[in-house]
Structure formats: C-alpha cells, structure tokens
Design an enzyme around this catalytic site. Sequence first.
Site, PDB file in Angstrom:
ATOM      1  CG  MET A  31      -1.875  -1.205   1.199  1.00 17.33           C
ATOM      2  SD  MET A  31      -3.368  -0.986   2.159  1.00 17.33           S
ATOM      3  CE  MET A  31      -2.695  -0.777   3.777  1.00 17.33           C
ATOM      4  CG  HIS A  38       6.807  -2.056   2.296  1.00 17.11           C
ATOM      5  ND1 HIS A  38       6.788  -0.905   3.049  1.00 17.11           N
ATOM      6  CD2 HIS A  38       5.537  -2.561   2.348  1.00 17.11           C
ATOM      7  CE1 HIS A  38       5.585  -0.718   3.537  1.00 17.11           C
ATOM      8  NE2 HIS A  38       4.806  -1.702   3.143  1.00 17.11           N
TER       9      HIS A  38
HETATM   10  P1  AMP Z   1       1.408  -2.946   3.557  1.00 17.15           P
HETATM   11  O1  AMP Z   1       1.939  -1.919   2.620  1.00 17.15           O
HETATM   12  O2  AMP Z   1       1.435  -2.546   4.980  1.00 17.15           O
HETATM   13  O3  AMP Z   1       0.098  -3.531   3.086  1.00 17.15           O
HETATM   14  O4  AMP Z   1       2.434  -4.151   3.468  1.00 17.15           O
HETATM   15  C1  AMP Z   1       2.781  -4.749   2.238  1.00 17.15           C
HETATM   16  C2  AMP Z   1       3.542  -6.015   2.506  1.00 17.15           C
HETATM   17  O5  AMP Z   1       4.731  -5.716   3.224  1.00 17.15           O
HETATM   18  C3  AMP Z   1       2.752  -7.020   3.343  1.00 17.15           C
HETATM   19  O6  AMP Z   1       2.972  -8.325   2.828  1.00 17.15           O
HETATM   20  C4  AMP Z   1       3.358  -6.850   4.708  1.00 17.15           C
HETATM   21  O7  AMP Z   1       3.267  -8.016   5.490  1.00 17.15           O
HETATM   22  C5  AMP Z   1       4.799  -6.561   4.356  1.00 17.15           C
HETATM   23  N1  AMP Z   1       5.458  -5.879   5.477  1.00 17.15           N
HETATM   24  C6  AMP Z   1       5.033  -4.740   6.105  1.00 17.15           C
HETATM   25  N2  AMP Z   1       5.857  -4.451   7.135  1.00 17.15           N
HETATM   26  C7  AMP Z   1       6.815  -5.413   7.158  1.00 17.15           C
HETATM   27  C8  AMP Z   1       7.950  -5.673   7.981  1.00 17.15           C
HETATM   28  N3  AMP Z   1       8.284  -4.880   9.007  1.00 17.15           N
HETATM   29  N4  AMP Z   1       8.698  -6.764   7.715  1.00 17.15           N
HETATM   30  C9  AMP Z   1       8.380  -7.587   6.681  1.00 17.15           C
HETATM   31  N5  AMP Z   1       7.341  -7.403   5.861  1.00 17.15           N
HETATM   32  C10 AMP Z   1       6.554  -6.326   6.090  1.00 17.15           C
END
Ligand code: AMP
Length: 281
Positions: A31, A38
């Site tokens: 997102m 990420h």
């Molecule tokens: P989001 O943008 O928050 O929807 O996250 C996108 C992807 O990045 C999702 O698969 C999350 O699980 C992953 N993600 C977010 N924060 C972390 C983190 N600290 N470590 C590993 N993966 C992450």
Amino acid sequence: MTDVIRDVPSLRMLQGMWRRAGETVGLVPTMGALHAGHMALVAAAREECARVVVTIFVNPTQFGANEDLDAYPDTFDADLDLLREAGADVVFTPMRDAMYPPGFSTTVKVGGLTDMLCGQTRPGHFDGVTQVVTKLFNLGQADRAYFGQKDWQQLAVVRQMARDLNFPIEVVGIPTVRAEDGLALSSRNGYLTAEEREIAPGMYKILRNAAARVAMGHGASGVCYAAARDVLGLGFKTIDYLECRDANSLEIVETPAPGTARIFVAAKLGGARLIDNVPVG
Ligand code: AMP
C-alpha cells in the site's frame, strides 16, 4: 529501468511479453509508504525472479468505516526512488476506479482463518484483502508473490486462498524486519508521537519474554494474560488481542510443541494500532 504503470492493459501487455520470453515474475503487493520491511520483500523477489512487479494501491475495501483510509500515508516519490534503487521492473499503481469500476460486485471470502484475531476486530478486513489480492494475482500473472510475516494472519489467509482456488502462484513469506530497538517496521509507526515511539518497542520485548515462558512449558493463557497487563502498563491504550495460537491453523493453543505456535498481538498506542507476532520456541 523501472516503469510506472497505472492502467491494466499496459501491465497485461508487459506480462504477455515476459511470459512469451519464459521469464519468471515476482509480485510484491503493497500500500506504499515503503520502508525496509517492504524492501526485504522486493529484494527477495529480485533475487528469485527475472521480473519484479511491485504494486502500490491503498485498497479501500480492506479498511473499515472508522479506520485510517483517508489518512493513510502517501510517499509516492520516495517510494519510487527506493524501488528504482532496488531494481523493480514495474510499479503498478492503479486508480481506484481501474480496480473497482462502477458496478463491481464480486467478493472473495476465506472461511475459518478470518474468523479470529484481526478478523474479529476488523470485520470485513480480510475479505477486502482477498478481493484485491485475487485481482492482483490475476493481473500480475506472477509465478511468486511475496508477503511479510509481520502480517502473519494475512499470509495464512492468502496461502489458504491460493491453495483453495488453485492459483498457479507460490506464496512466499518473508521474516519481519525490525528497527534496531525491536519495533516491527510499519507504515503506521508514523502515527506515533516521539514519546509513543519510545514506548512501542517494549511490546516486542514483552512478547519475546512471553514466548520464552510458553516454550519453557508455562500455560499460554496465563502467560498471555500477564503479558497483556504488562503491555497496558507500558502506556498502550487498549489491546485487541494477545494470544498464543497454532502457526498454521491459528487455533488457540495452551502448551504447544516447540516451533508450532506463535504469540500474536494487536494493541493501540495513541493514534496507531500496532500488530506483531513472534514464534514460540
Ligand atoms: P502494507 O503496505 O502494509 O500492506 O504491506 C505490504 C507487505 O509488506 C505485506 O505483505 C506486509 O506483510 C509486508 N510488510 C510490512 N511491514 C513489514 C515488515 N516490518 N517486515 C516484513 N514485511 C513487512
């Protein structure tokens, strides 16, 4: 070179070319408001796939009425710099209407795994996640898709969906990336005040201690109750859940076998809702 694509036909055309050339494609749904968590997903995709597609789409259907959809951080220019540096081939960042044109009416629901944890406190959240991930899987035509273990339940739900619906895609889980003080990186950490940011890593320490106690044979429900009290003691406002559950089925467990369970937490600190999870043993 990193292409920015906003429309579906252009993405499809590229995908078709890659496919005909026999190139493997890795998909990283996000997102935006990208951070090192990420980027660990992007790095894994870069290493394992010939082509890497990163999607940036703040999916409205996974936000509840009182959640932070309108306030969700937008740092597109900085995101693009990071993705260029990391060697992503495509950033797919569609308009809302391109994903959900007027008249759109299909939902995708995974049963069971979505009834608990964040499924209870954020009703409909995972239906929005599976809806958008289904669309991205179909649009991206990827061989592998990368998700973070920080959102462990989401990873489990997406795996279940891919299995149940025969998506020809391997769902890859990447370990949580943390700040030096242990706080799991999250786009929502930006909502914390300086003071709250000091408090936040304490939750991870409490979780790790709790996991160690459960691994030593202490009953999980008592350990989790005490840990929840400690998290509130740090200054957290409320706790949605703090529970020990089987890593695969996500069912509650009391005395898990080593390596089979995790402790999951969601708690509010100031204006931020933070989630995390750690392995037991
Ligand atoms: P989001 O943008 O928050 O929807 O996250 C996108 C992807 O990045 C999702 O698969 C999350 O699980 C992953 N993600 C977010 N924060 C972390 C983190 N600290 N470590 C590993 N993966 C992450």
